[in-house]
Design an enzyme around this catalytic site. Structure first.
Site, PDB file in Angstrom:
ATOM      1  N   GLY A 199       0.823  -1.206   0.000  1.00 26.74           N
ATOM      2  CA  GLY A 199       0.000   0.000   0.000  1.00 26.74           C
ATOM      3  C   GLY A 199       0.854   1.251   0.000  1.00 26.74           C
ATOM      4  N   ALA A 200       2.041   1.144  -0.638  1.00 26.47           N
ATOM      5  CA  ALA A 200       2.941   2.288  -0.828  1.00 26.47           C
ATOM      6  C   ALA A 200       3.410   2.911   0.489  1.00 26.47           C
ATOM      7  CB  ALA A 200       2.267   3.361  -1.704  1.00 26.47           C
ATOM      8  N   SER A 255       4.443  -5.669  -2.924  1.00 27.09           N
ATOM      9  CA  SER A 255       4.619  -4.236  -3.157  1.00 27.09           C
ATOM     10  C   SER A 255       5.409  -3.614  -1.999  1.00 27.09           C
ATOM     11  CB  SER A 255       3.248  -3.578  -3.357  1.00 27.09           C
ATOM     12  OG  SER A 255       3.391  -2.308  -3.935  1.00 27.09           O
ATOM     13  N   ALA A 256       4.855  -2.600  -1.310  1.00 24.23           N
ATOM     14  CA  ALA A 256       5.581  -2.056  -0.153  1.00 24.23           C
ATOM     15  C   ALA A 256       5.794  -3.142   0.898  1.00 24.23           C
ATOM     16  CB  ALA A 256       4.820  -0.876   0.455  1.00 24.23           C
ATOM     17  N   ASP A 272       3.809  -5.300 -14.077  1.00 18.83           N
ATOM     18  CA  ASP A 272       3.696  -4.643 -12.774  1.00 18.83           C
ATOM     19  C   ASP A 272       3.604  -3.120 -12.904  1.00 18.83           C
ATOM     20  OD1 ASP A 272       3.457  -5.596 -10.151  1.00 18.83           O
ATOM     21  OD2 ASP A 272       5.379  -6.643 -10.267  1.00 18.83           O
ATOM     22  N   HIS A 307       0.027  -4.861 -11.502  1.00 17.60           N
ATOM     23  CA  HIS A 307       0.458  -4.778 -10.110  1.00 17.60           C
ATOM     24  C   HIS A 307      -0.671  -5.280  -9.206  1.00 17.60           C
ATOM     25  CE1 HIS A 307       3.099  -3.502  -6.984  1.00 17.60           C
ATOM     26  NE2 HIS A 307       2.232  -2.655  -6.463  1.00 17.60           N
TER      27      HIS A 307
END
Length: 555
Positions: free
Chosen positions: A124-125, A211-212, A336, A455
């Site tokens: 979630g960045a 991701s994050a 992605d 992604h």
């Protein structure tokens, strides 16, 4: 009559005996009791939701142990996610009291003991996210039930601070940052200390994330603070070397936030920020999620970890010796970067509109700007080598997606695999490419027909959604979900994705610095999907050619 009463009593007794359950579990903070569900004949599962692993964290401080509780805590409901922006960034959701975890424990005919443990870190960045994930009709994305049941492993998910409260840093000791990473570390350490009571093996823990969360997994393997806490790690679409994973100038954004909440930007800044209302602070951490070829969205993701001299004592690429004994699996989705490209160059998603070659040039120029004209020329010739004299619309669009996929995800992941393999002593290394086409591609959707895996497309398969909600998927989707759960849980058990209780469609070879072998994962895969030297020309450009060009001296 008495006979019937006895029979009923016996029946009730047998029912309670046959429902395999841990019952009340002792943890370091106190006793907890979850929910027991029946999965099938002689198969049950205990689910604990909202088990505390830390106290309400102090503002911009490391997490503290939970003070404990009296009596039996009922752990049957997910707790609030950590305080964060909503997806539209128009308001906040969640709570500062958010350091809780969830545990799924499968049982066969007897209560489980010594099971391998898989601990999930959400993405979630570093800005948003929750331990249970998105919810649709009470079907939570990060429910560990399918992985736990099919793979016979314990699954744990947990909350950690995100956004301003998790990652704002002044770049010095007054507010060093990385609070979210410390939360993750505290959760992993709690699992290591307590999971035996839940039937888990504390000496066989795998952390995994996307991701994050994938970058977080990578950071957790690199920090010196986790020695001996876990054995294996899986990074999906994110590693510590990604351009968005480390903020090298945190002070600049901290000053921006300070100005937004009327705090001074001098030596009083940290003290003032600590006294500011947490909702106001969270709103002040709003990032611009608009991009353009000249200022790609990825450059705006500034609430990320920092090199603080403590959790991260050095640049990530200098810390791979700390992961020498950890088995590591990492990979990306073949498109992605598409999610980002759609915001930076919206024309890529139009079936009818050409994407101007000028946009390709502007995008490459922004990713190579430190190297000036020489960097751009080399990049442009690398990416247009196969174009011919008049590339068609699809070729140009796919090139734009490939550029962002390479820069944001694929090249850093290859570099991390290479560093892991070259520093490892006992740790094994595995590389994959996920290429199951996006379910929205073509037909009447906003996505083009040539779409690969975007992604986050891998999440639904790893968490077994095609089995949970079969009507939403085709049999081929259940195939790929079954393959991923098999590889992931085999790896968690043995350190080898091919060896475990579940059979796999192809033998996945180790990644070595000479062979560079990887597995391509999708529903059509067989033994021919073992590949070699993934996107070698592009890896060579980004890791060898570009860094060795002279930097342009900025005015």
């Amino acid at each position: 009559m008495a006979m019937i009463g006895t029979l009923i009593a016996v029946a009730v007794f047998l029912k309670t005996v046959s429902a395999t359950s841990l019952g009340v579990v002792y943890t370091e903070g106190g006793m907890v009791q979850g929910e027991n569900i029946r999965l099938g004949y002689r198969r049950h599962m205990d689910i604990f939701r909202g088990v505390p692993f830390g106290d309400i964290p102090g503002r911009f401080e490391k997490p503290k142990p939970h003070p404990g509780w009296d009596g039996i805590m009922k752990t049957t409901e997910f707790k609030n996610r950590c305080l964060q922006l909503n997806l539209l960034m128009s308001d906040t959701r969640g709570d500062e009291d958010c350091l809780y975890l969830n545990i799924w424990v499968p049982h066969g005919r007897s209560v489980s003991t010594n099971l391998p443990v898989m601990v999930w870190i959400y993405g979630g960045a570093f800005l948003v996210g929750g331990s249970m994930g998105a919810n649709f009709l009470d079907n939570y994305l990060y429910s560990g039930q399918e992985i736990a049941e099919r793979g016979n492993v314990i699954v744990v998910t947990f909350g950690y601070r995100v956004g301003t409260l998790g990652f704002l840093s002044t770049g010095d000791s007054s507010m060093p940052g990385n609070y979210g990473l410390w939360d993750q570390q505290a959760a992993i350490a709690w699992v290591h200390r307590n999971i035996r009571s839940f039937g888990g093996d504390p000496d066989n823990i795998t952390i995994f994330g996307e991701s994050a969360g994938g970058a977080s997994v990578s950071f957790q393997t690199l920090t010196p603070h986790n020695k001996g806490l876990f054995k294996r790690a899986i990074s999906q679409s994110g590693v510590a070397l990604c351009p968005w994973a480390v903020n090298r100038n945190p002070r600049r954004f901290a000053e921006e936030v300070a100005l937004r909440v009327n705090c001074p930007t001098d030596s009083r800044m940290a003290a003032c920020l600590k006294m500011t209302d947490p909702v106001v602070l969270t709103m002040a951490g709003t990032l611009s999620l608009t991009g353009s070829p000249d200022n790609p969205l990825v450059n705006n993701l500034v609430l990320s970890p920092v090199i603080d001299g403590d959790f991260l004592p050095d640049e990530p690429d200098k810390l791979f010796h700390n992961a020498a004994e950890i088995d590591y699996m990492a990979g990306v989705n073949d498109m992605d970067g598409h999610l980002f490209t759609g915001l930076d160059v919206p024309s890529v998603n139009s079936q009818l509109v050409d994407t101007p070659i000028e946009d390709v040039k502007r995008l490459l120029a922004s990713f190579t700007k430190d190297k000036g004209r020489l960097g751009f020329d080399n990049a442009y010739s690398t990416y247009t080598l196969d174009w011919g004299s008049s590339p068609n619309r699809e070729t140009i669009k796919k090139t734009v997606v490939a550029i962002e996929t390479d820069y944001i995800f694929l090249i850093p992941t290859q570099a991390a695999l290479y560093l892991h393999a070259s520093n490892s002593t006992t740790g094994r290394t595995y590389s994959y490419l996920f290429s199951q086409p996006n379910r929205m591609g073509g037909l009447i959707s906003p996505y083009p027909s040539w779409m690969g895996a975007d992604h986050a497309d891998d999440l639904q398969y790893v968490f077994g959604k095609p089995f949970t909600t079969p009507l939403g998927y085709w049999p081929s989707h259940r195939d790929v979900s079954g393959y991923m759960i098999a590889y992931w849980t085999n790896f968690a058990k043995t350190g080898d994705p091919n060896k475990g209780e579940l059979s796999v469609p192809a033998t996945w070879p180790e990644f070595t610095n000479s062979g560079h072998k990887f597995l391509e994962i999708n529903s059509r895969m067989d033994s021919s999907y073992v590949r070699q030297k993934q996107r070698l020309r592009y890896v060579h450009f980004w890791t060898s050619i570009l860094p060795n060009l002279p930097d342009i001296i900025s005015e």
